[in-house]
Each structure stands twice: as structure tokens, then as C-alpha cells.
Design a protein around this motif. Structure first.
Motif, PDB file in Angstrom:
ATOM      1  N   SER A 130      35.937   8.148  44.555  1.00 47.89           N
ATOM      2  CA  SER A 130      36.300   6.984  43.736  1.00 47.89           C
ATOM      3  C   SER A 130      37.654   7.199  43.094  1.00 47.89           C
ATOM      4  CB  SER A 130      35.240   6.766  42.661  1.00 47.89           C
ATOM      5  OG  SER A 130      35.240   7.868  41.778  1.00 47.89           O
ATOM      6  N   GLU A 146      35.187   2.441  36.963  1.00 48.59           N
ATOM      7  CA  GLU A 146      34.333   1.509  36.211  1.00 48.59           C
ATOM      8  C   GLU A 146      34.764   1.370  34.750  1.00 48.59           C
ATOM      9  OE1 GLU A 146      31.765   4.455  37.168  1.00 48.59           O
ATOM     10  OE2 GLU A 146      32.765   3.916  39.046  1.00 48.59           O
ATOM     11  N   ASP A 201      29.643   5.656  31.962  1.00 50.76           N
ATOM     12  CA  ASP A 201      28.462   4.816  31.833  1.00 50.76           C
ATOM     13  C   ASP A 201      27.238   5.718  31.797  1.00 50.76           C
ATOM     14  OD1 ASP A 201      28.503   2.157  31.541  1.00 50.76           O
ATOM     15  OD2 ASP A 201      28.599   1.670  33.678  1.00 50.76           O
TER      16      ASP A 201
END
Lengths: 445, 445
Positions: free
Chosen positions: B225, B265, B204
């Protein structure tokens, strides 16, 4: 510090200016802007472009090596500090508007460190326990901020500036003076390595406080204040002998403080005239490039930096602090080393040692010779900037004089036909035509 | 970057802790505090003590060398910026409370830079005129500040942090992608030189904006993460071949983006399962250590950074930005390289290569042998920390394991009587008794 050893000007970022910028009042500010070394980001705050950055780093590295040689250990403290520590020392209010005060998102009072006595004292307090943990010297080279009411003179009196500040921690006043003397001696070496003539002068202690203090001053016609000293200082060379930091350094300090030397504030004309023969009196302009202090327990006592003695007492450590203005030195060196055509870098801090000028970029023979020289200099470990742009010879010459590299190696079609290149020494102005091998030998030497 | 090549622990400042500090939630934070590498100055703000500082500088120097090799020019922008530029780009309001906002003594709105797209665009705008001034890549390594609402994990998510941020300037999108690819390739080399296995993952673009973006992720059990990728990534070695930055680098980018790799994500489980055979699927914890963006004219257009084309048009330059978290890497490397006894430094970033342990300080033979080895290692150019303190052997061993130098050279009276020293490899744990010459040969290799 390994910086990029060679650059081509066509790929570099060095936005030079032809005209003198109107905002620049002094030579170093003018020349740093014209040579594309810095740009002002906002009042008293500068961005360092590639060539300015190199000089900054070279000065920093000399400072680092001499600090390490004197036995100091390098650390890195942050720029943003909590106000709490400064309340404990009593300086939070004293410092006034020069301190940049900041409130964070949780409404905590912070500040941009103008100096680090409080924080380093806290670090030492936290990490040291006993007399075995002293002597200790810690230093860092970090950005600082002083919100000057009227920033000017470029990097000489900026708001955000790069500084080496060091701190000594000792058990007794006597040991503290030994540490002070180490820094005194190492400062003499530091400036001498940069090609500067420096004179230590007894100084006011100002807001840092303390009993013993010297400023280190270099002479330059454009200096900020008047200084008075014995001309024999100019004959002393700190690099003439190796400094042994395990030995007693008092003789070095004595030698460098025996003769009269004073800044305007400390000057005593009667003493000057009685101590210095008339033909030895120098009254000149000076620039402060360092300042050292011994201040005992001024910070260690309020901040609780105590150590246990061998007979089980708790005593506050005896401290000193030692500053060198790294970014300021870039300007100060230029003030001391320039002529009407531009900067004349002392070799130790020059961004590159050699400027290689191709008089006819696009000409096969010139391009080939220059590429060959460019490669050879790199193999020899000589830092080189190659002007490979398609510009007129006059532009290239003026540019090289402006940026002040110690040597200019000029390659043109006529010389090549005769088997020679031209070598110019920027400082002496001397030019000679030489076979390439001879020229390379000279610049390597 | 020449750091002090050898230190004696009795003269060093390395305040180790025996207990795990309660505030530290993750391994790197715990170990950095315990090994005396850092101390918290205030929430999310750290002082780097001598050993932490060395690691920071070694990482910085690897980053610098790889940036220079890729053709980027190093600059230094200030930490404090004017709010005006950020109003022009529209980010002054966007950034919210993470930006540390400051009012100076003249009530001007300033800020502590969290990143430098605006300022570097302004510098380029001021210094560049035409297509001859591109391509250009500028980078700096400087402290930044993000006022995190809840700073934690030590230097991994601090408020004041040290970062390399670089920027590319090109005439066309196509050229911009070439610069992006240079940085992509150089990032692979940078992390590999630090002994890390890194995997680029499409990302992103977040508040920087733009169309093309990759994060560089290292795998560590304690990563922040979840990430998903093809296990063949672990077999790729960016250092296997020399990177030629004059050549087309698209094949390198293609090779490193052909296989599935995604952060949480961006993860698509269906694609993951269809593209990656089951026995090649890695789902692991990852730490972001770099992030690159191509964002075209997002900043150059509003800030007016235009250049003249060869057919006399004025076009905004195409830009990218490229970040490496230098202080964060210190923590990230420890997360990837430690065991229950302490840190295990990859050699390239180790504060020293060898820890020399004197098992009986005060014993003439041991002292003499150690002094001799200490001097020899310096002559050989091997960085060494000598534990010359009067401490028990157990304390010295535990300490050396904790600070994680690659080699431990142990000198004791029994070994000396038999003409041997003990050499321990911290990573493998392997110990061997060897004649001194053999041991020196091994650590030098």
C-alpha cells in the motif's frame, strides 16, 4: 533457546491453587494446575502459562539438539492439511473420528494434522530426485490434534498436543534400518538428558503401519499401563559414552534390546520367566514418551516418492517415522518426579534452577541482600525466580516446594545477622546454612 | 535458540528452483520458492523447509528477546478455541467467513484462533484478583488462521500464519497507556534489530476496536500500500540508546509520532503539504509488519476480567493488544532486501552467516582446506553452510547469491596455491582475495 533468565514473582503470572482441583485424576494434572503451569481452555485443550511454557520449551530444546546431533534437519509443516493427500495414502477414511475434519470457506475438505507421514512424503517427493538426495531425515516440532472421545489426564492425553515427529528417507531397507538405529540411539540420549530412565520396548505398529517399531517407556508408579522388564535396564546410562552417528549403531540397539522388556500388549509371561531371573523381574507401571517405526514404502509408493538409483531405476524411498510427545513429557516427567509437597524438576528441564526466597520483603537488609543475590545469579548465568512478594514465609515455602525448582535459597534477617543464608535442595530435602559465597558456588556447580 | 550451527549442503534439504514459479506474483514469494525455503501445502498454507525455518526462528527469537526485555511474560495458547468465549465478546458473528469454524466429534462449535483477545482475557480473569496482579503483559508466538477468500503473495498473506500477539492488563487508562508505550518502544527496537527501517503510523483500529492504534510500516518498492511520511524518519535509530522500560517512555513515543506519517487510509494531503517541506516528503510503498492497539475494557467488561482496587472496588482491567507477523516478516524482509540475483539477508536474520564454497570438490587440497575452514568457523561460533556438492562453480555461485547469506568464502585450487581465498560480501558485491586468517577475521567481526 534463550528464555528470560530471571523473574520476580511480583511481576510474574503464576496463579497457584491451594486446593486440589476436582477434575484432576492424576498427580501431574493436579500439580500442573496447582502450580499455575496450565489452564484448560476447553476439553483436552490447554493454555500454557509462563512457568509451564518454560518447561515445554526446555524439553523442546533438548529434543531439537539431539535431533540435530543425529543429523536430522528441522522443518515446520502447517497444522491444517488438505484431505487430498490422506485420500491418496488411504488413511482419510481409516482415521475415523479421531481426525478433526474441517471444511474451509470454499468447501474444500481440510483436516488438523494428527501426524505428518503424508505431507512430509509429498515434500520429499517434490524436492528429491536421485540417490544423491538420500539419506535424509526431516523433523518438526508442531501442534497436532487428535479428537479423543474422552480427553483426560491433563496434557498426558489432550486433544491439542505438541509433538516432535521426524521422518527418514533411504534408498534401501538396509539404509532405512541405519536411520532407524540413529533415531533409536538419539532417543535414548534425549530422555536421559531430561533426567529420565527410559526403556525401549518392541511395539505394535498400529495405524502408522510397518514392520519394525519400538516404544520408549519411562517407569512411574502412576503410569498408564503395565510393563515388564529386566531390572538391569535401570543400570544402563545412554550418556556414559558419546554417540558417534557416523559409526554403526547396531551394537547400541542390540545392547538395549537384548534384555526382556515388553508392554502389556506384547508381554509373554512364559518368556519373561524363562529369560529373566526372578530377582531381576520388574513389573511396573509405564508411560509411553516416544514411538519409532520403520515402514518401508507404505507411504512413498502410493504418494509417488521415488528416487533414481545410480543404475537409472526409479524406486520408492524406504521410510521411517519417529515421534516424541513434547507436551506429554511435561506430564510424564512430573509423574516420575514428585512427592506429596509438589513437583521435583530434574535440573535440565526445571523452569528455573534457583528459587530465591526473601523471608521479610520490606526489610531493608533482606531486600538489599536479595537484590544483590538476584543480580549475581544472573551474572553467573543461573536462572532464578525471586519471590519478592509480601507474603508469609509459610506461603513462600509451600509455594516453592509446589513448583519444584531444584534449589531454594532462603534469605532472612536472622541469617543475615550471622552472615549466612539457607540453601535447600528440593530433591533430597537437605537444608544447610552457609555463607552466601558458598551457597552460590553450590548452586552454580 | 540454539539451531544447528553448521550444515553441509550435500546433507541438507534445500530444493532450489532454476525457473521462476508462475504462481508467484511478488519478489519474496518467488525467491522463497526458488531458494527452497518454503513449499505450498495447500492454498495459502506453507511448509517451511530447513532454510526457511531457520529464518523464521531467528525472527521469532528477536521478537521474544525484545518482549522479555520490555517485561512481558511468554505463554502459549492453543490454536483451537471454543466458540463460547467469542459469543461472549460478540465477535463470533462479526468475524464472518475469515474465521475457520470447526465442529468436533461431540458437535461442539470450535474455531481456529485468528487472534486471542478473548482467550487471554479469560486466562487473566481466572488468574488475577487484585490491583497487585497488575500491570501484567502476556504474549505468545503461535500459529493462527484466517480463511482469506483469496490467499496470495506467499507467506505475506497466507491463511495459516505465525504471529506474536501480546496483551497488556492495567488498572487505569493512564497505566494502560504506559504499557502501550512500552510495546511501542520495544517494537521500534525489534524491527531495527532485524535490519529494518520501520515507521509507526497512526492507524484505523478495525475489528479489534479501541481508541489508540499504530501500525508499524517498513518501506519497500514492492509494498502492498502507499504511505506518506517525513524523510527524517529514515535518520532515526531506535538502537542508538538503551531503552529503559522502568522510565517514562512518552518522550520516545512523542519523538516517533511528532513527524507526519500516514497510510493511504489515514492520509491527509493538505496536512502532509503543510507539515512537511517539499524536499522532505516521502511517498512510497509500505508493508505492515506490526500493529498495536489500546482498547480499554472492550473485552474485559463483557468477559468479566475485573480486579479489586486498593479501596475495594471491582473494576474491569484496561487492555491493549500488540501483534507482530513473524511469518509475514520473512517475506517483508525479502521484499526490502533483495536484488536481481536473489535475497540479501540482514545479518541478524540470515539463516547462516557464511556460505563456504568449495570450487573443486574431490580435489584433495580444496577438500582439506574447506574441512579445516568449516571446523574453524564452528569453533569461532560463526554459522556456516558448506557447499560440498559436486556441482559446477557457476551453479554454486548462482545458488549462494540466490540464498543470500551475508558472506561467501570461496576456496579454489588457484587461490590455495597462492595462499589466498576469495571473500565476497553479498550486499556490497565486493570481492577480495585474502589470506585465510584475514578472511576469517573479517567474517567474525
Amino acid at each position: 533457546m534463550r528464555l528470560s533468565p530471571a523473574v520476580r514473582l511480583s511481576e510474574y503470572f503464576m496463579p497457584t491453587l491451594k486446593e486440589n482441583p476436582s477434575e484432576a485424576e492424576i498427580a501431574s494434572h493436579r500439580l500442573m494446575l496447582r502450580a499455575g503451569m496450565v489452564r484448560q481452555a476447553s476439553a483436552g485443550i490447554y493454555s500454557w502459562l509462563p512457568m509451564g511454557f518454560r518447561v515445554l520449551k526446555k524439553i523442546e530444546q533438548i529434543v531439537r539438539e539431539e535431533q540435530d546431533a543425529a543429523g536430522a534437519n528441522e522443518v515446520m509443516m502447517p497444522t491444517i492439511q488438505s484431505a487430498d493427500l490422506w485420500r491418496k495414502s488411504g488413511r482419510y477414511d481409516d482415521y475415523g473420528k479421531e481426525m478433526l475434519r474441517i471444511t474451509d470457506r470454499h468447501d474444500r475438505e481440510m483436516l488438523y494434522g494428527p501426524t505428518n507421514e503424508e505431507l512430509i512424503t509429498d515434500i520429499f517427493r517434490d524436492g528429491a530426485r536421485s540417490y544423491k538426495d538420500v539419506p535424509q531425515m526431516l523433523y518438526h516440532i508442531q501442534w497436532k490434534f487428535r479428537d479423543e472421545v474422552r480427553p483426560r489426564f491433563g496434557v498426558m492425553r489432550g486433544r491439542e498436543f505438541y509433538m516432535k515427529d521426524g521422518y527418514s528417507f533411504d534408498l534401501t531397507v538396509e539404509d532405512g534400518i541405519k536411520s532407524y538405529n540413529k533415531m533409536f540411539a538419539s532417543y535414548l540420549r534425549t530422555y536421559a538428558r531430561m533426567g529420565l530412565k527410559v526403556i525401549p520396548m518392541r511395539a505394535d505398529t498400529g495405524p502408522i503401519g510397518g514392520e519394525n517399531s519400538h516404544e520408549f517407556i519411562i517407569l512411574a508408579d502412576t503410569g498408564e499401563s503395565e510393563v515388564f522388564c529386566h531390572s538391569d535396564f535401570l543400570g544402563l546410562d545412554p550418556l556414559a559414552e558419546k554417540t558417534d552417528y557416523k559409526a554403526d549403531l547396531q551394537p547400541i540397539v542390540d545392547k538395549w534390546t537384548a534384555m526382556y522388556a515388553a508392554t502389556e500388549e506384547m508381554h509373554d509371561q512364559a518368556r519373561f520367566e524363562s529369560e529373566v531371573p526372578e530377582d531381576k523381574r520388574i513389573s511396573a507401571r509405564g508411560i509411553e514418551v516416544g514411538h519409532i517405526f520403520f515402514f518401508g514404502d507404505k507411504y512413498s509408493a502410493p504418494l509417488g516418492a521415488v528416487v533414481q538409483t545410480s543404475d537409472d531405476k526409479q524406486v520408492p524411498v524406504q521410510m521411517g517415522s519417529y515421534g516424541i510427545g513434547v507436551s506429554r513429557l511435561v506430564g510424564a516427567i512430573i509423574e516420575a518426579c514428585h512427592d506429596e509437597n509438589g513437583i521435583i524438576w530434574p535440573e535440565a528441564v526445571a523452569p528455573f534452577k534457583v528459587g530465591l526466597i526473601n523471608l521479610r520483603t520490606g526489610d531493608d537488609a533482606c531486600d538489599k541482600a536479595c537484590e544483590d543475590i538476584f543480580a549475581k545469579l544472573q551474572v553467573m548465568g543461573v536462572e532464578v525466580m525471586y519471590d519478592d512478594r509480601s507474603e508469609r514465609a509459610g506461603v513462600k515455602f509451600a509455594n516453592m516446594d509446589l513448583i519444584g525448582l531444584p534449589w531454594q535459597l532462603v534469605v532472612g534477617p536472622k541469617g543475615l545477622a550471622n552472615g549466612v543464608v539457607e540453601l535447600k535442595n528440593r530433591k533430597s530435602g537437605e537444608k544447610q546454612e552457609l555463607p552466601l559465597d558458598k551457597a552460590l558456588e553450590l548452586v552454580a556447580g
